[in-house]
Structure formats: C-alpha cells, structure tokens
Scaffold this motif. Structure first.
Motif, mmCIF file in Angstrom:
data_model
loop_
_atom_site.group_PDB
_atom_site.id
_atom_site.type_symbol
_atom_site.label_atom_id
_atom_site.label_comp_id
_atom_site.label_asym_id
_atom_site.label_seq_id
_atom_site.Cartn_x
_atom_site.Cartn_y
_atom_site.Cartn_z
ATOM 1 N N ILE A 1 0.850 -1.187 0.000
ATOM 2 C CA ILE A 1 0.000 0.000 0.000
ATOM 3 C C ILE A 1 0.888 1.241 0.000
ATOM 4 O O ILE A 1 1.587 1.499 0.982
ATOM 5 C CB ILE A 1 -0.919 0.041 1.235
ATOM 6 N N PRO A 2 0.898 2.012 -1.096
ATOM 7 C CA PRO A 2 1.640 3.277 -1.084
ATOM 8 C C PRO A 2 0.821 4.359 -0.389
ATOM 9 O O PRO A 2 -0.379 4.496 -0.627
ATOM 10 C CB PRO A 2 1.826 3.580 -2.574
ATOM 11 N N MET A 3 1.460 5.121 0.487
ATOM 12 C CA MET A 3 0.776 6.187 1.220
ATOM 13 C C MET A 3 1.619 7.449 1.186
ATOM 14 O O MET A 3 2.817 7.405 1.464
ATOM 15 C CB MET A 3 0.545 5.789 2.680
ATOM 16 N N PHE B 1 5.624 2.960 2.202
ATOM 17 C CA PHE B 1 5.017 1.750 1.665
ATOM 18 C C PHE B 1 4.865 0.736 2.792
ATOM 19 O O PHE B 1 5.832 0.418 3.480
ATOM 20 C CB PHE B 1 5.886 1.157 0.542
ATOM 21 N N ILE B 2 3.641 0.270 2.985
ATOM 22 C CA ILE B 2 3.394 -0.762 3.983
ATOM 23 C C ILE B 2 2.843 -1.991 3.279
ATOM 24 O O ILE B 2 2.312 -1.911 2.163
ATOM 25 C CB ILE B 2 2.443 -0.287 5.098
ATOM 26 N N HIS B 3 2.958 -3.137 3.938
ATOM 27 C CA HIS B 3 2.546 -4.400 3.344
ATOM 28 C C HIS B 3 1.611 -5.134 4.280
ATOM 29 O O HIS B 3 1.755 -5.080 5.503
ATOM 30 C CB HIS B 3 3.769 -5.282 3.048
ATOM 31 N N ALA B 4 0.622 -5.815 3.689
ATOM 32 C CA ALA B 4 -0.317 -6.618 4.471
ATOM 33 C C ALA B 4 -0.760 -7.805 3.631
ATOM 34 O O ALA B 4 -0.498 -7.874 2.428
ATOM 35 C CB ALA B 4 -1.516 -5.787 4.911
ATOM 36 N N GLY B 5 -1.446 -8.770 4.271
ATOM 37 C CA GLY B 5 -1.759 -10.033 3.616
ATOM 38 C C GLY B 5 -3.112 -10.044 2.922
ATOM 39 O O GLY B 5 -4.064 -9.385 3.350
ATOM 40 N N GLY B 6 -3.180 -10.830 1.848
ATOM 41 C CA GLY B 6 -4.446 -10.997 1.142
ATOM 42 C C GLY B 6 -4.842 -9.757 0.372
ATOM 43 O O GLY B 6 -4.019 -9.065 -0.214
ATOM 44 N N THR B 7 -6.130 -9.455 0.380
ATOM 45 C CA THR B 7 -6.663 -8.261 -0.275
ATOM 46 C C THR B 7 -6.826 -7.146 0.758
ATOM 47 O O THR B 7 -7.219 -7.399 1.892
ATOM 48 C CB THR B 7 -8.025 -8.572 -0.922
ATOM 49 N N ILE B 8 -6.519 -5.918 0.360
ATOM 50 C CA ILE B 8 -6.603 -4.775 1.254
ATOM 51 C C ILE B 8 -7.795 -3.909 0.853
ATOM 52 O O ILE B 8 -7.990 -3.618 -0.319
ATOM 53 C CB ILE B 8 -5.321 -3.926 1.205
ATOM 54 N N GLY C 1 -12.032 9.282 10.109
ATOM 55 C CA GLY C 1 -10.711 8.834 9.709
ATOM 56 C C GLY C 1 -10.784 7.734 8.669
ATOM 57 O O GLY C 1 -11.862 7.368 8.194
ATOM 58 N N THR C 2 -9.619 7.218 8.320
ATOM 59 C CA THR C 2 -9.500 6.166 7.316
ATOM 60 C C THR C 2 -8.803 4.970 7.935
ATOM 61 O O THR C 2 -7.839 5.131 8.698
ATOM 62 C CB THR C 2 -8.688 6.660 6.101
ATOM 63 N N VAL C 3 -9.292 3.769 7.625
ATOM 64 C CA VAL C 3 -8.677 2.536 8.103
ATOM 65 C C VAL C 3 -8.415 1.619 6.917
ATOM 66 O O VAL C 3 -9.115 1.680 5.900
ATOM 67 C CB VAL C 3 -9.551 1.822 9.155
ATOM 68 N N TRP C 4 -7.405 0.789 7.052
ATOM 69 C CA TRP C 4 -7.067 -0.205 6.032
ATOM 70 C C TRP C 4 -7.171 -1.584 6.665
ATOM 71 O O TRP C 4 -6.590 -1.844 7.720
ATOM 72 C CB TRP C 4 -5.659 0.028 5.490
ATOM 73 N N ILE C 5 -7.909 -2.480 6.006
ATOM 74 C CA ILE C 5 -8.191 -3.807 6.541
ATOM 75 C C ILE C 5 -7.621 -4.858 5.590
ATOM 76 O O ILE C 5 -7.760 -4.747 4.362
ATOM 77 C CB ILE C 5 -9.718 -4.027 6.702
ATOM 78 N N GLN C 6 -6.998 -5.918 6.147
ATOM 79 C CA GLN C 6 -6.462 -7.005 5.337
ATOM 80 C C GLN C 6 -7.342 -8.245 5.463
ATOM 81 O O GLN C 6 -7.916 -8.509 6.519
ATOM 82 C CB GLN C 6 -5.031 -7.334 5.761
ATOM 83 N N SER C 7 -7.450 -8.991 4.381
ATOM 84 C CA SER C 7 -8.294 -10.188 4.391
ATOM 85 C C SER C 7 -7.573 -11.411 4.929
ATOM 86 O O SER C 7 -8.215 -12.376 5.353
ATOM 87 C CB SER C 7 -8.805 -10.484 2.971
ATOM 88 N N LEU C 8 -6.226 -11.405 4.928
ATOM 89 C CA LEU C 8 -5.466 -12.581 5.363
ATOM 90 C C LEU C 8 -4.308 -12.159 6.257
ATOM 91 O O LEU C 8 -3.190 -11.936 5.775
ATOM 92 C CB LEU C 8 -4.937 -13.366 4.153
#
Length: 266
Positions: free
Chosen positions: A102-104, A159-166, A220-227
């Motif tokens: 995820i680019p921020m 740049f942050i990384h997370a699993g599955g779909t964001i 605010g804004t939140v980012w959620i990962q599926s895995l």
C-alpha cells in the motif's frame, strides 16, 4: 517538504514488489531484508535509528530510535539506498509474504499513520518509524497487536505491506466498524481504536472468531487485510507433517491416519 520526493511503480498482483526511482542524491529507507534488486550507482548503508535522518540527540537519539524498533519486534537496523550516480536509478523492494503493498503519501494523512508492528516496508528518507503505545489496558491486552504499534510520521511517501486483499474504509464522524483484531492494518491518527468482547457465551466459545474484536470509530480512514499473516501461519503449521514419518496426522484416508496413530506404517 522535509522528505525526499520519490517516484515509484508497483509490479505484480498477489506477490508484489515496488520499484522506486531515485534522482541523484535521493535516498529511500527500507526494512532490513526487504531489498529485491538495485541498479549500479546506488549506495547501500546500514543505519541505526528510525530512518528519519534527523541528527537530534546525537548517538543517544539514534540508540533510542533503535531501541524503539526492538520494542515493535523489528530489526535493530534499517538500510538506506542512495543514488550516488548522475542519472535516475531504480531499486526494488519485495513483500515478505502474499498480499498487497500500500503506497501512502503521509502529507495527505496529516503526517501520521498508525499501523501494525510488521507492516512497514520502505519509505522516502525523512519518514520517522516509531512506536505508538495503546493507552487503554483492554486494547493492549486483547488487541492482537499488544500495547505497541508502529507510527509513521513525516510528509513523504511510505510503503506498507499486508496479507491478502486490502480494503480502504473511510469512516464518518461517529461511524463505527468492527473487525477481527488481526485484520487491522493501519489507521489515521483521529480514528478511535478500542476492543470489545464478543457477546454471547456460545458465540464466544464456538464461533471460531475469538473472544474479542476491534472497534474503530471515525472520523478517519482505516485499512483492513483479508489474510493476516498469523492466520496464514497457523494454517500452514496445522498442515505441516506432525509425525516422524513426514506425514501429517490427517493426511490420506481416515483408516490410514488411524493406522499411523497406532504406530503402523501407511
């Protein structure tokens, strides 16, 4: 801007990497072990501290920055990549497990993002990677991330990384979203983060979703990962061989598995 202004391009879908373009004397800071490849003319250097490049506090300031990284479970060191050549150069960083990068732009989020401990991948030089303590006891004990999360501060790209779909969710003032504690990736500074216990004894004991979930309240804004990686790791561990013969207990037919348990050979 205090941060170096960098250009980038994402490649891939489920196993992504980010290619950063550096102008002469531009620098990107990355998590130790994130490097995938780099072109000739880029100088790599290992540093202490939080990656911001600030000299405030001298050696003690750097040691405190490194100590904070240990508290978040990260490596004691970070790595900088500087273009020492005369033209544009490229360096690439890979995600550590299947998921999304995820680019921020921190300047678009009031200069601060709070994220899970292992989410940071890379950032423009000048971005500070610190720690964010959870002030609420319940959140600290049962939040899935403990008392400590990462905070990324500055006005540049990270740049942050997370699993599955964001999925990115924008919450209105007072709007509430309940998520599994491990699925929270990041949030902006104004989001109120708390923990609630699952209601109902049967749901808590037999629902398979754990005893607690995270409550996120806007604005605010939140980012959620599926895995979440912890969920992926637990499934891999459960499927790994558990017997000296190299087979998992549940592998093959029911009778074959029972035969293995009784000490026979399948």
């Amino acid at each position: 801007m205090n941060n170096h202004e960098i250009d980038y391009k994402l490649y891939g879908d489920d196993m992504q990497f980010v290619e950063v373009e550096l102008d002469p004397q531009e620098t990107v800071v990355a998590e130790a072990g994130a490097l995938m490849m780099m072109e000739d003319g880029i100088e790599m250097e290992t540093i202490f501290g939080d990656g911001s490049g600030s000299s405030g506090g001298g050696i003690m300031g750097k040691l405190m920055g490194a100590g904070k990284r240990i508290l978040t479970g990260e490596s004691l060191f970070m790595t900088t990549f500087t273009n020492t050549g005369s033209g544009k150069k490229h360096v690439s960083f890979a995600s550590p497990y299947p998921g999304k990068i995820i680019p921020m732009d921190l300047s678009e989020h009031d200069g601060k993002i709070i994220c899970q401990k292992d989410a940071f991948l890379a950032a423009a030089k000048g971005v500070s990677v610190g720690i964010e303590f959870q002030r609420k006891i319940g959140t600290g004990f049962f939040g899935g991330e403990g008392f400590i999360m990462q905070k990324l501060e500055g006005d540049g790209m990270t740049f942050i990384h997370a699993g599955g779909t964001i999925v990115e969710k924008k919450l209105l003032p007072g709007e509430t979203l309940r998520v599994d504690t491990g699925c929270l990736v990041a949030m902006t500074r104004d989001v109120d983060y708390n923990i609630e216990m699952v209601k109902g004894v049967k749901t808590a004991l037999f629902g398979g979703e754990g005893l607690f979930f995270a409550t996120l309240r806007g604005p605010g804004t939140v980012w959620i990962q599926s895995l979440p990686f912890s969920r992926l790791a637990s499934r891999v561990f459960a499927a790994a061989p558990q017997t000296p013969g190299g087979k998992s207990v549940g592998e093959g037919s029911v009778t074959g598995g029972l035969f293995d348990l009784l000490g026979g050979k399948n």
